[in-house]
Scaffold this motif. Structure first.
Motif, mmCIF file in Angstrom:
data_model
loop_
_atom_site.group_PDB
_atom_site.id
_atom_site.type_symbol
_atom_site.label_atom_id
_atom_site.label_comp_id
_atom_site.label_asym_id
_atom_site.label_seq_id
_atom_site.Cartn_x
_atom_site.Cartn_y
_atom_site.Cartn_z
ATOM 1 N N CYS A 1 0.826 -1.205 0.000
ATOM 2 C CA CYS A 1 0.000 0.000 0.000
ATOM 3 C C CYS A 1 0.859 1.254 0.000
ATOM 4 C CB CYS A 1 -0.935 -0.011 1.211
ATOM 5 S SG CYS A 1 -2.133 1.343 1.234
ATOM 6 N N TRP A 2 1.951 1.257 0.781
ATOM 7 C CA TRP A 2 2.861 2.408 0.779
ATOM 8 C C TRP A 2 3.438 2.644 -0.616
ATOM 9 C CZ3 TRP A 2 5.654 0.138 5.643
ATOM 10 C CH2 TRP A 2 4.917 0.456 6.784
ATOM 11 N N CYS A 3 3.823 1.569 -1.274
ATOM 12 C CA CYS A 3 4.381 1.661 -2.623
ATOM 13 C C CYS A 3 3.329 2.183 -3.604
ATOM 14 C CB CYS A 3 4.905 0.306 -3.057
ATOM 15 S SG CYS A 3 5.614 0.273 -4.721
ATOM 16 N N LEU A 4 2.123 1.629 -3.541
ATOM 17 C CA LEU A 4 1.046 2.020 -4.464
ATOM 18 C C LEU A 4 0.609 3.461 -4.238
ATOM 19 C CD1 LEU A 4 -1.121 -1.236 -4.373
ATOM 20 C CD2 LEU A 4 0.322 -0.438 -6.256
ATOM 21 N N ALA A 5 0.623 3.913 -2.993
ATOM 22 C CA ALA A 5 0.254 5.304 -2.712
ATOM 23 C C ALA A 5 1.219 6.263 -3.397
ATOM 24 C CB ALA A 5 0.238 5.556 -1.207
ATOM 25 N N SER A 6 2.503 5.914 -3.377
ATOM 26 C CA SER A 6 3.505 6.732 -4.051
ATOM 27 C C SER A 6 3.284 6.743 -5.558
ATOM 28 C CB SER A 6 4.908 6.203 -3.734
ATOM 29 O OG SER A 6 5.896 6.918 -4.430
ATOM 30 N N ILE A 7 2.930 5.578 -6.119
ATOM 31 C CA ILE A 7 2.647 5.493 -7.555
ATOM 32 C C ILE A 7 1.425 6.318 -7.918
ATOM 33 C CG2 ILE A 7 1.988 3.930 -9.424
ATOM 34 C CD1 ILE A 7 3.582 1.739 -7.975
ATOM 35 N N SER A 8 0.361 6.199 -7.124
ATOM 36 C CA SER A 8 -0.873 6.937 -7.379
ATOM 37 C C SER A 8 -0.627 8.439 -7.375
ATOM 38 C CB SER A 8 -1.920 6.564 -6.334
ATOM 39 O OG SER A 8 -3.098 7.341 -6.484
ATOM 40 N N TYR A 9 0.076 8.905 -6.354
ATOM 41 C CA TYR A 9 0.354 10.340 -6.229
ATOM 42 C C TYR A 9 1.281 10.816 -7.339
ATOM 43 C CZ TYR A 9 1.239 14.781 -3.807
ATOM 44 O OH TYR A 9 1.323 16.103 -3.472
ATOM 45 N N GLY A 10 2.291 9.994 -7.661
ATOM 46 C CA GLY A 10 3.244 10.373 -8.698
ATOM 47 C C GLY A 10 2.606 10.467 -10.069
ATOM 48 N N PHE A 11 1.792 9.482 -10.428
ATOM 49 C CA PHE A 11 1.110 9.512 -11.725
ATOM 50 C C PHE A 11 0.144 10.689 -11.803
ATOM 51 C CE2 PHE A 11 2.740 5.416 -12.878
ATOM 52 C CZ PHE A 11 2.548 5.316 -14.245
ATOM 53 N N MET A 12 -0.467 11.046 -10.682
ATOM 54 C CA MET A 12 -1.420 12.147 -10.662
ATOM 55 C C MET A 12 -0.800 13.430 -11.198
ATOM 56 S SD MET A 12 -3.410 13.679 -7.338
ATOM 57 C CE MET A 12 -4.012 12.047 -6.914
ATOM 58 N N PHE A 13 0.440 13.697 -10.817
ATOM 59 C CA PHE A 13 1.090 14.938 -11.235
ATOM 60 C C PHE A 13 1.891 14.755 -12.524
ATOM 61 C CE2 PHE A 13 0.207 16.071 -6.860
ATOM 62 C CZ PHE A 13 -0.111 17.420 -6.960
ATOM 63 N N THR A 14 2.675 13.687 -12.607
ATOM 64 C CA THR A 14 3.567 13.507 -13.746
ATOM 65 C C THR A 14 2.801 13.371 -15.057
ATOM 66 O OG1 THR A 14 5.113 12.380 -12.267
ATOM 67 C CG2 THR A 14 5.489 12.160 -14.621
ATOM 68 N N SER A 15 1.715 12.599 -15.037
ATOM 69 C CA SER A 15 0.968 12.363 -16.273
ATOM 70 C C SER A 15 0.097 13.540 -16.673
ATOM 71 C CB SER A 15 0.091 11.109 -16.122
ATOM 72 O OG SER A 15 -0.898 11.302 -15.123
ATOM 73 N N SER A 16 -0.187 14.441 -15.719
ATOM 74 C CA SER A 16 -1.100 15.550 -16.014
ATOM 75 C C SER A 16 -0.527 16.498 -17.066
ATOM 76 C CB SER A 16 -1.414 16.323 -14.727
ATOM 77 O OG SER A 16 -2.208 15.547 -13.855
ATOM 78 N N VAL A 17 0.794 16.736 -17.015
ATOM 79 C CA VAL A 17 1.416 17.625 -17.994
ATOM 80 C C VAL A 17 1.300 17.034 -19.398
ATOM 81 C CG1 VAL A 17 3.566 18.719 -18.705
ATOM 82 C CG2 VAL A 17 2.997 18.556 -16.276
ATOM 83 N N TYR A 18 1.548 15.731 -19.512
ATOM 84 C CA TYR A 18 1.427 15.061 -20.810
ATOM 85 C C TYR A 18 -0.005 15.126 -21.320
ATOM 86 C CZ TYR A 18 6.117 13.052 -20.357
ATOM 87 O OH TYR A 18 7.469 12.881 -20.261
ATOM 88 N N TYR A 19 -0.962 14.864 -20.440
ATOM 89 C CA TYR A 19 -2.365 14.871 -20.841
ATOM 90 C C TYR A 19 -2.790 16.269 -21.280
ATOM 91 C CZ TYR A 19 -7.383 13.901 -20.668
ATOM 92 O OH TYR A 19 -8.713 13.743 -20.984
ATOM 93 N N ALA A 20 -2.346 17.282 -20.545
ATOM 94 C CA ALA A 20 -2.711 18.656 -20.895
ATOM 95 C C ALA A 20 -2.137 19.065 -22.242
ATOM 96 C CB ALA A 20 -2.239 19.614 -19.801
ATOM 97 N N GLN A 21 -0.880 18.691 -22.508
ATOM 98 C CA GLN A 21 -0.219 19.137 -23.735
ATOM 99 C C GLN A 21 -0.614 18.314 -24.954
ATOM 100 O OE1 GLN A 21 3.911 20.012 -23.373
ATOM 101 N NE2 GLN A 21 4.360 19.780 -25.545
ATOM 102 N N TYR A 22 -0.675 17.001 -24.801
ATOM 103 C CA TYR A 22 -0.832 16.144 -25.978
ATOM 104 C C TYR A 22 -2.267 15.714 -26.249
ATOM 105 C CZ TYR A 22 4.214 16.072 -25.908
ATOM 106 O OH TYR A 22 5.526 16.456 -25.926
ATOM 107 N N ILE A 23 -3.185 15.993 -25.319
ATOM 108 C CA ILE A 23 -4.590 15.690 -25.575
ATOM 109 C C ILE A 23 -5.440 16.956 -25.504
ATOM 110 C CG2 ILE A 23 -6.634 14.506 -24.685
ATOM 111 C CD1 ILE A 23 -4.979 12.112 -24.060
ATOM 112 N N LEU A 24 -5.460 17.621 -24.349
ATOM 113 C CA LEU A 24 -6.318 18.794 -24.198
ATOM 114 C C LEU A 24 -5.882 19.936 -25.118
ATOM 115 C CD1 LEU A 24 -6.800 18.848 -20.304
ATOM 116 C CD2 LEU A 24 -8.334 17.926 -22.055
ATOM 117 N N ALA A 25 -4.575 20.245 -25.105
ATOM 118 C CA ALA A 25 -4.081 21.325 -25.960
ATOM 119 C C ALA A 25 -4.206 20.955 -27.433
ATOM 120 C CB ALA A 25 -2.633 21.653 -25.609
#
Length: 484
Positions: free
Chosen positions: A239-263
């Motif tokens: 759970c500790w490991c997965l929490a870090s993954i969940s939080y990390g993907f939340m921020f790291t992937s958002s820039v990609y999604y904003a630029q390559y899909i929304l924009a």
């Protein structure tokens, strides 16, 4: 878990310094390094991206390894000023010195790529070791200070709020702050001075009330064995490991999604109107659209994380009392939002921003709430083994979290690469599979991770021991009052 009638064991001063030690100036440093350090090193010192990747791999590997080592040291030695408190006196001073060195470009490394790489590797590795040296004792001091679950949860919640605030400030306004201070080195040293004050305050206001005498037969690798031999701990580690993954993907992937899909969607819609004819007009439109889309969408994500830590997390902890229930409810809401966004996020920009905000408000607390599970695990080991292994348990949590960070950093890029993503092609040149991959890493992967956390919390193995743990803590509390 009860103990609501016990008299307070933590002061407002302790709560403040505990919240602002790791999560104050030290967190501002961590956020700045996470966001801007790679660019700083490449542009100022002159190290290539390939060289920096090797340096980061070496330092990250050692950083993960030294967490359990630090935990064993904490629980094995008994310094004059306290098993955990002693570390608060000198580690922040080392942090100040290292920030001066890490963000320097000394003359003796000029003209030699090898010298530059060695210098950055040593100073960055030293930074990771310092972070470990003050984080493990800071996590361990709370269960040593109080056995009251509500007090513990309150301290953790306030620390999460400070963490979110400092991360938002440092990751969003570092460019402007560097202009004010004149350089990254001055800004980072300012943050480090703030950390020194907070850690020294934590030393002054903390007490090690519930620390058992050191067992001469419980040292080194044996301490890790006392933790790992209990099957109840393994799901918590996951759970500790997965929490870090969940939080990390939340921020790291958002820039990609904003630029390559929304924009990209906004650019295609704008170009389809025929309002932009010349290459200069088209280029300006594309650039401004990408910039405004990323800043707007990331603004929603940052505000959502801040609200999650400062507002919703304390409410959830007061309402549900325990960390596992808080995680269960928050992750159910997160999965629902992410699944909806995976299928409908591209329908409308503002709709996507608002629902992403809701998902972040509900889900971002995951990386802080898991600290409550650290206290549960410390109490569980004390119940089963009769041994105070706060430092070891905290270090195991740190190790699991860093494993999650590694998965986040490499896993997202691996998924995008398999889908044919190529950043050189820009928002309008991605193949359809790359767009699908970007949508997957933004919403589907975090939804799956949150789903696994839900399963782990439904079958949370330590909760069946809560009555025994409460009885143990009540006995320890009564013994402490009698001795006082």
């Amino acid at each position: 878990m009860g103990n609501t009638n016990q008299k307070p064991e933590v002061t407002k001063a302790f709560t403040w310094f505990h919240a602002t030690s790791v999560n104050g100036g030290a967190m501002a440093i961590a956020a700045t390094i996470a966001t801007y350090f790679s660019l700083y090193v490449q542009e100022t010192i002159g190290i290539t991206a390939a060289q920096l990747a090797i340096i980061m791999f070496i330092c990250t590997l050692w950083d993960a390894i030294n967490d359990p080592i630090m935990g064993v040291i904490c629980d094995s030695v008994t310094p004059k000023w306290g098993r955990y408190r002693t570390w608060f006196t000198f580690t922040p001073v080392f942090l100040l010195v290292d920030m001066f060195l890490l963000f320097s470009n000394p003359g003796f490394i000029q003209g030699s790529a090898t010298a530059k790489c060695v210098y950055v590797c040593i100073t960055y590795m030293f930074y990771g070791m310092i972070v470990t040296a003050y984080t493990m004792p800071q996590m361990a001091i709370l269960p040593a200070m109080t056995k009251n679950d509500q007090e513990r949860n309150g301290v953790i919640a306030k620390g999460a709020g400070v963490c979110a605030l400092m991360f938002t400030i440092a990751s969003t306004f570092s460019t402007q702050l560097v202009e004010i201070f004149g350089s990254y080195r001055r800004l980072m040293c300012f943050y480090a001075i703030f950390a020194v004050i907070s850690f020294w305050g934590l030393y002054k206001t903390s007490e090690e009330r519930y620390v058992l005498p050191k067992d001469p037969n419980t040292t080194g690798i044996k301490q890790l064995g006392y933790v790992f031999r209990h099957k109840e701990v393994w799901p918590v580690m996951l759970c500790w490991c997965l929490a870090s993954i969940s939080y990390g993907f939340m921020f790291t992937s958002s820039v990609y999604y904003a630029q390559y899909i929304l924009a990209a969607d906004k650019i295609n819609a704008g170009l389809a109107t025929g309002a932009y004819q010349s290459e200069e007009e088209i280029g300006a439109f594309i650039g401004s659209t990408i910039g405004s889309t990323i800043s707007t969408y990331m603004g929603f994500i940052s505000v959502g994380a801040l609200l999650s830590m400062v507002v919703l997390m304390p409410i959830f902890l007061r309402t549900f009392k325990t960390g596992w229930k808080t995680l269960l409810v928050s992750q159910i809401g997160t999965v629902i939002c992410y699944v909806i966004l995976f299928f409908t996020g591209r329908f409308n920009f503002w709709y996507c921003c608002i629902l992403s905000l809701v998902a972040t408000v509900i889900g971002a607390m995951v990386n802080a709430v898991v600290n409550v599970l650290v206290n549960d695990t410390i109490d569980f080991i004390l119940l089963k083994e009769g041994k105070q292994l706060s430092g070891v348990v905290s270090s195991v949590k740190g190790f699991a979290q860093k494993c999650g960070n590694t998965v986040t950093n490499s896993g997202m890029l691996a998924i995008l690469a398999l889908c044919g993503f190529d950043a050189q092609n820009g928002p309008l040149g991605q193949v359809p599979s790359a767009i699908i991959g970007t949508n997957v890493v933004r919403f589907l992967v975090p939804a799956i991770v949150s789903g696994i956390i839900i399963v782990l919390m439904v079958f949370y193995p330590i909760r069946k021991y809560f009555p025994e743990i409460e009885a143990m803590k009540a006995k320890m509390h009564a013994t402490g009052e009698q001795e006082a």
